[in-house]
Motif scaffolding. Structure first.
Motif, short mmCIF file in Angstrom:
data_model
loop_
_atom_site.label_atom_id
_atom_site.label_comp_id
_atom_site.label_asym_id
_atom_site.label_seq_id
_atom_site.Cartn_x
_atom_site.Cartn_y
_atom_site.Cartn_z
N LEU A 176 -9.94 9.52 5.89
CA LEU A 176 -9.04 9.05 4.83
C LEU A 176 -9.76 8.81 3.49
O LEU A 176 -9.31 9.31 2.46
CB LEU A 176 -8.25 7.82 5.28
CG LEU A 176 -7.24 7.31 4.26
CD1 LEU A 176 -6.20 8.37 3.91
CD2 LEU A 176 -6.54 6.05 4.76
N PRO A 177 -10.89 8.07 3.50
CA PRO A 177 -11.60 7.88 2.24
C PRO A 177 -11.96 9.20 1.54
O PRO A 177 -11.82 9.31 0.33
CB PRO A 177 -12.88 7.13 2.64
CG PRO A 177 -12.57 6.49 3.92
CD PRO A 177 -11.53 7.33 4.60
N PRO A 221 -5.56 11.72 -7.29
CA PRO A 221 -5.26 10.31 -7.54
C PRO A 221 -4.29 9.68 -6.53
O PRO A 221 -4.46 8.54 -6.14
CB PRO A 221 -4.62 10.32 -8.94
CG PRO A 221 -5.02 11.60 -9.55
CD PRO A 221 -5.25 12.57 -8.45
N THR A 222 -3.27 10.45 -6.11
CA THR A 222 -2.27 9.85 -5.23
C THR A 222 -2.42 10.39 -3.81
O THR A 222 -2.51 11.60 -3.61
CB THR A 222 -0.85 10.13 -5.75
OG1 THR A 222 -0.81 9.81 -7.14
CG2 THR A 222 0.19 9.30 -5.00
N ARG A 268 -7.65 -4.80 -6.16
CA ARG A 268 -6.35 -4.12 -6.17
C ARG A 268 -5.36 -4.82 -7.09
O ARG A 268 -4.63 -4.19 -7.86
CB ARG A 268 -5.79 -4.05 -4.74
CG ARG A 268 -4.36 -3.50 -4.70
CD ARG A 268 -3.85 -3.33 -3.28
NE ARG A 268 -3.59 -4.60 -2.60
CZ ARG A 268 -2.91 -4.70 -1.46
NH1 ARG A 268 -2.44 -3.64 -0.87
NH2 ARG A 268 -2.72 -5.88 -0.90
N MET A 270 -5.50 3.60 -4.64
CA MET A 270 -4.34 3.93 -3.82
C MET A 270 -3.71 2.67 -3.20
O MET A 270 -2.86 2.77 -2.34
CB MET A 270 -4.69 4.96 -2.76
CG MET A 270 -5.72 4.53 -1.75
SD MET A 270 -5.85 5.77 -0.41
CE MET A 270 -7.26 5.16 0.49
N ARG A 271 -4.17 1.53 -3.66
CA ARG A 271 -3.59 0.24 -3.26
C ARG A 271 -3.68 -0.03 -1.76
O ARG A 271 -2.82 -0.69 -1.18
CB ARG A 271 -2.12 0.17 -3.67
CG ARG A 271 -1.94 0.16 -5.17
CD ARG A 271 -0.49 0.03 -5.51
NE ARG A 271 -0.30 -0.16 -6.94
CZ ARG A 271 0.89 -0.33 -7.50
NH1 ARG A 271 1.98 -0.34 -6.74
NH2 ARG A 271 1.00 -0.50 -8.78
N ALA A 311 -8.83 10.77 0.16
CA ALA A 311 -8.27 9.97 -0.93
C ALA A 311 -8.97 10.22 -2.25
O ALA A 311 -8.42 9.98 -3.32
CB ALA A 311 -8.34 8.49 -0.57
N LYS A 312 -10.22 10.71 -2.19
CA LYS A 312 -10.97 10.93 -3.43
C LYS A 312 -10.63 12.25 -4.10
O LYS A 312 -11.00 12.49 -5.24
CB LYS A 312 -12.47 10.87 -3.15
CG LYS A 312 -12.95 9.46 -2.86
CD LYS A 312 -14.45 9.41 -2.68
CE LYS A 312 -14.94 8.00 -2.41
NZ LYS A 312 -14.61 7.49 -1.08
N MET A 365 -8.16 -2.53 0.90
CA MET A 365 -9.37 -2.77 1.69
C MET A 365 -10.38 -3.66 0.94
O MET A 365 -11.26 -4.25 1.55
CB MET A 365 -10.04 -1.44 2.07
CG MET A 365 -9.17 -0.53 2.93
SD MET A 365 -8.56 -1.31 4.45
CE MET A 365 -10.00 -1.09 5.49
N PRO A 395 -12.54 2.94 -0.41
CA PRO A 395 -12.23 4.23 0.21
C PRO A 395 -11.89 5.31 -0.82
O PRO A 395 -12.17 6.48 -0.59
CB PRO A 395 -11.03 3.94 1.10
CG PRO A 395 -11.05 2.48 1.33
CD PRO A 395 -11.67 1.88 0.09
N SER A 396 -11.27 4.95 -1.94
CA SER A 396 -10.92 6.00 -2.90
C SER A 396 -11.97 6.16 -3.99
O SER A 396 -11.75 6.91 -4.93
CB SER A 396 -9.59 5.72 -3.60
OG SER A 396 -8.75 4.98 -2.85
N VAL A 426 -5.30 4.99 -11.95
CA VAL A 426 -4.43 5.67 -11.01
C VAL A 426 -5.17 6.08 -9.73
O VAL A 426 -4.55 6.37 -8.71
CB VAL A 426 -3.75 6.88 -11.71
CG1 VAL A 426 -4.71 8.06 -11.81
CG2 VAL A 426 -2.48 7.29 -11.02
N THR A 427 -6.52 6.04 -9.76
CA THR A 427 -7.26 6.42 -8.55
C THR A 427 -7.18 5.36 -7.46
O THR A 427 -7.53 5.62 -6.32
CB THR A 427 -8.75 6.69 -8.86
OG1 THR A 427 -9.30 5.52 -9.44
CG2 THR A 427 -8.93 7.87 -9.80
N GLY A 445 -6.15 1.14 11.26
CA GLY A 445 -7.16 1.53 10.26
C GLY A 445 -7.47 0.44 9.25
O GLY A 445 -8.56 0.39 8.71
N SER A 446 -6.52 -0.46 9.03
CA SER A 446 -6.73 -1.51 8.02
C SER A 446 -7.19 -2.82 8.66
O SER A 446 -7.10 -3.88 8.06
CB SER A 446 -5.41 -1.76 7.29
OG SER A 446 -4.40 -2.08 8.21
N ALA A 461 0.81 -1.22 0.00
CA ALA A 461 0.00 0.00 0.00
C ALA A 461 0.85 1.27 0.00
O ALA A 461 0.31 2.37 0.00
CB ALA A 461 -0.96 -0.01 1.19
#
Lengths: 460, 426
Positions: free
Chosen positions: A327-328, A335-336, B45, B22-23, A331-332, B26, B83-84, B19-20, A134-135, A33
């Motif tokens: 975080l979600p 992209p990174t 993933r 984030m690996r 993250a949106k 989940m 999540p992303s 690319v969206t 968190g994971s 990750a």
């Protein structure tokens, strides 16, 4: 490519189905990750028994092939990215809970057990395993132990290391080493368990782990306090601790995170607020009532614009939904997502928040910060696009500076994500050259061929 | 085509979406296929990493990646929980189209998608003949479930306990309908979908009975084509266009307030897939009207007709399985349960993991039957453990899969569509 004869040797140990050789299979274990480049392993091996695991370690060592143990691959510092051409050893089939002892309050697990499944099993017996990274719905206990994972409950309940009573692990020769045990007190020999926790797979391979369990709190109360300035929120954190109250969770969200979460969930968060504190106290019902009232008062005394105490389970859930969304939602945005975990002594949180603000401005980056204010563990989250090379250079410079500033405040590189590959180069700065040399000498004796997760934790 | 350069070029068009991811990994907690195999290449993933690797020419073997890509039920559980917010279904459907263009389709796929499903008349005729002769090849195994198995070794059937083709498909009994609005003052278009028409006509009859009972007029044109999901999920975008076009042509002529289907997959395909993938610009107005009006039958009954739970306690225990395409794609979970609670005589009981996938996944079941069964067995066990006499659901494909799994487990539970139970009690 891995030599055919060697593949046959691994197949003889774990069976043909548990040796993956196709390009697609290998490529899907070339990352974790962390935002780091992929590295293609030569082979992926999935032992299904303790005996197979030991033989796998020995075979790797006999052939001097680098090996990286991997659970669910959720590592945020590159700890489970293999060496190119090395072997990935999966623990996903070693996922049995061997014992939950309700009389002596411990459990024995294999390393591949999923954290939240274990916590749920323990809860069924009326007991509690507090570490909640968190994971947790996907992470493995082996991974948690290898990284010394934390979570939201760190302030009151501690982190993974506080729950590891003992373990059996394979040394690099495949010999099973026993350490610690099932008793609260145990001083027999070196504390190998302490050494192995957070070793990121560089010193040995976990076979079984003995975890401490505790009785769960009888009651809990959550609240959300809204602040006009980050400093007021930080002062409130200090005042709560100074009042000798230890909340189970004490989380902070900055304005950018609040706005992003609100935009995502539309739950009615105060978007003009500069900071939110999400607080939960737990324990005996009477004490919870008393602590909650005190915390509310402290918040108000420290200029909280408002304090909302959750009246029921739904309201409590709403408070924590906001935190879970952090975080979600971030993250949106881009992209990174680079999720850092530089940690400072909690009294330095105001300074660290100010430093992060400076860094975001200096490098012209979007940084949302949330995290475990109660234990000083912040998550500055840089939102970027790694394909934008120019911006990515600024991100790297900003990360360097985040670590500089955290260390200058007496903090640490990583509160809970591990050093792995991402932060190994900063180790000297925090620990000093002697610590690195000492680590290297130890490693050269315990792993003379350097096959156990090379390139992680100690480099240079 | 089989031109690697072209493949890379086409995959690059997916880059902004790939690319969206984030690996974070989940999706491992959600994926039913990963739950069985434990292999990273089976989880979202992993698939996204493989497509990225292929697009960046780090991976040289497209067939290996394609195989992983196909090992997906398109259940959408990962997407609903990502999540992303990665648009997983969209990425996979587009990637499958790229792969199909690269590797080409099998002769069987071409026959089914290009010749049969795009041609409702021929498809119906062939299956009508099939239903008359199927007894030669099959024998009944479970009376309550109404399943059969192969009389002798037949490769397509394998060891499935399947529902045979209905003796009389829905379209043979009710070729078309055009009735005025009744007391409800509403008129709906009815899209039964292929599986209801050919395997579960009783579900179609139940819908019609319920609509009549509530005074709802029905527009059901003759010659409806497949909704297109089998084609597009196998990368055949061209056949998909043809199927959707046929349906748009039929339904644009009607005047109706809602378009009702008893099939979770058809509903979500029309709602989510049609507007994204249907290309003909000249049909966009008609398309938008249909997309806006499509509704799952229980959502229509509960949300529009305000069917509500009865106070009279029932005795017939019924549990409910959430079809992925209703739950994950459309967020419809409460209405089918409300409909069951509104059904006189029914005592609703929740099963463990009602939301987990049954493992059908349309053609996934044909390509990876072993894996599909492993996932389905868990679902069957949850049904059995719930102690319910009947398991109800809202998707005929789930009904087929659960029926197969329960029949194999020797568990004589009834498998019904929620609307059948409701119709029975009217």
């Amino acid at each position: 490519m891995t030599a055919k004869a060697l593949i046959k040797d691994f197949e003889a140990i774990v069976g043909k189905d548990n040796v993956l050789t196709s390009e697609a299979d290998l490529a899907s274990y070339s990352y974790d990750a962390a935002v780091l480049p992929n590295a293609m392993p030569g082979l992926v091996v999935r032992p299904t028994t303790s005996e197979q695991l030991g033989k796998t370690v020995k075979l790797c060592n006999d052939n001097a092939i680098p090996m990286t143990v991997r659970g669910s691959g959720t590592n945020l510092s590159g700890g489970t990215i293999p060496s190119t051409g090395g072997i990935v050893v999966l623990t996903t089939a070693l996922n049995r809970i061997l014992e939950i002892n309700e009389e002596d309050l411990y459990a024995v697990v294999e390393p591949g057990v999923i954290t939240s499944k274990f916590a749920a099993e323990v809860a069924k017996r009326g007991l509690f395993y507090p570490p909640d990274p968190g994971s947790q719905t996907v992470s493995t206990l082996g991974g948690n132990v290898a990284e010394n994972a934390g979570g939201l409950r760190g302030l009151k309940y501690g982190v993974t290391k506080d729950y590891v009573m003992g373990m059996t692990f394979f040394d690099v020769n495949g010999e099973l080493v026993k350490s610690g045990g099932k008793t609260v007190k145990c001083v027999t020999g070196y504390n190998f368990t302490g050494l192995m926790v957070g070793a990121e797979g560089t010193l040995g391979v976990y076979d079984t782990i003995t975890l401490k369990l505790v009785p769960p709190p009888a009651a809990a109360k959550a609240m959300m306090a809204v602040f006009d300035t980050v400093m007021d929120a930080c002062r409130t954190v200090a005042a709560i601790i100074a009042a000798k109250i230890v909340p189970a969770t004490l989380e902070l969200m900055d304005n950018f995170t609040i706005r992003t979460v609100e935009n995502f969930r539309k739950a009615g968060l105060p978007t003009e607020a500069q900071a939110l504190l999400l607080i939960e106290v737990d324990g005996h019902p009477a004490m919870v009532e008393e602590d909650a009232a005190k915390v509310e008062e402290i918040c108000k005394k420290n200029k909280a614009a408002s304090v909302r105490v959750a009246k029921d389970a739904n309201e409590r859930n709403a408070v924590w939904q906001a935190r879970r969304d952090a975080l979600p939602a971030l993250a949106k945005v881009k992209p990174t997502t680079v999720l850092e975990d530089a940690t400072v002594p909690r009294s330095k949180i105001p300074d660290m928040m100010a430093a992060l603000d400076d860094i975001a401005k200096k490098y012209n980056l979007t940084i949302g910060t949330f995290g475990h204010a109660g234990d000083g563990n912040l998550h500055p989250t840089i939102l970027t696009d790694k394909r934008n090379t120019e911006e990515w250079h600024r991100v790297e410079a900003a990360i360097d500076e985040i670590f500089d500033r955290a260390l200058a405040l007496g903090g640490t590189l990583s509160g809970e994500h591990g050093i792995g590959m991402a932060k190994a180069k900063y180790m000297k700065q925090e620990c000093g050259i002697a610590a690195i040399e000492y680590s290297k000498r130890m490693k050269s004796v315990l792993d003379p061929k350097g096959i156990l997760n090379p390139g992680k934790l100690i480099v240079g | 085509m089989a031109d690697p350069k072209k493949l890379v070029e086409m995959l690059k068009t997916l880059e902004d979406q790939l690319v969206t991811c984030m690996r974070c990994g989940m999706c491992q907690a959600q994926c039913p296929v990963f739950a069985q195999s434990g292999r990273e290449g089976d989880v979202t993933r992993g698939k996204i990493a493989l497509l990225t690797g292929l697009a960046e020419e780090m991976i040289k073997d497209p067939d290996g990646v394609n195989n992983k890509l196909n090992r997906c039920l398109l259940c959408g559980t990962c997407e609903a929980n990502c999540p992303s917010g990665v648009k997983v279904t969209d990425i996979f459907l587009r990637a499958r189209a790229v792969m199909a263009a690269y590797t080409g389709m099998s002769a069987a796929q071409k026959l089914i998608f290009q010749k049969l499903l795009t041609n409702p008349g021929l498809f119906n005729t062939l299956l009508d003949i099939g239903s008359k002769f199927q007894g030669i090849f099959t024998k009944p195994v479970d009376d309550i479930l109404g399943t059969s198995c192969a009389r002798f070794n037949a490769p397509i059937i394998g060891d499935r306990h399947f529902k045979t083709l209905a003796a009389k498909p829905l379209h043979a009994d009710v070729p078309s309908l055009d009735t005025p609005a009744g007391v409800s003052k509403l008129r709906v278009a009815f899209f039964p979908g292929c599986v209801v028409d050919k395997i579960y006509p009783s579900v179609g009859h139940a819908v019609l009975k319920v609509l009549k009972h509530h005074g709802v007029g029905v527009y059901m044109p003759k010659g409806q084509a497949c909704c297109g999901i089998p084609a597009i999920s196998n990368g055949d975008v061209a056949s998909f266009q043809e199927m959707v076009k046929k349906n748009i042509e039929l339904f644009r002529k009607g005047d109706f307030d809602y378009l009702i289907t008893p099939c979770a997959t058809c509903t979500s395909t029309i709602k989510k897939i049609w507007p994204t993938y249907y290309e003909d610009k000249s049909d966009q107005v008609a398309l938008a009207k249909i997309v806006e009006k499509v509704k799952d039958v229980s959502a229509f009954l509960v949300d529009v007709l305000k069917v509500s739970p009865t106070d009279i306690p029932g005795t017939k225990t019924v549990t409910y399985h959430d079809p992925c395409h209703l739950r994950n794609s459309l967020g419809v979970t409460a209405q089918p349960r409300t409909l069951l609670q509104a059904t006189p005589g029914v005592k609703f009981v929740e099963m463990t993991d009602a939301a987990s996938c049954c493992g059908s996944g349309g053609s996934f079941n044909l390509k990876f039957y072993e894996l599909s069964q492993e996932i389905g067995r868990k679902k069957a066990q949850h049904v059995i453990d719930s102690q319910a006499e009947t398991v109800a659901t809202s998707c005929p494909a789930c009904m087929m899969q659960i029926t197969d799994m329960l029949s194999k487990a020797g568990a004589s539970r009834k498998v019904r569509h929620v609307v059948e139970l409701y119709a029975d009690a009217l």
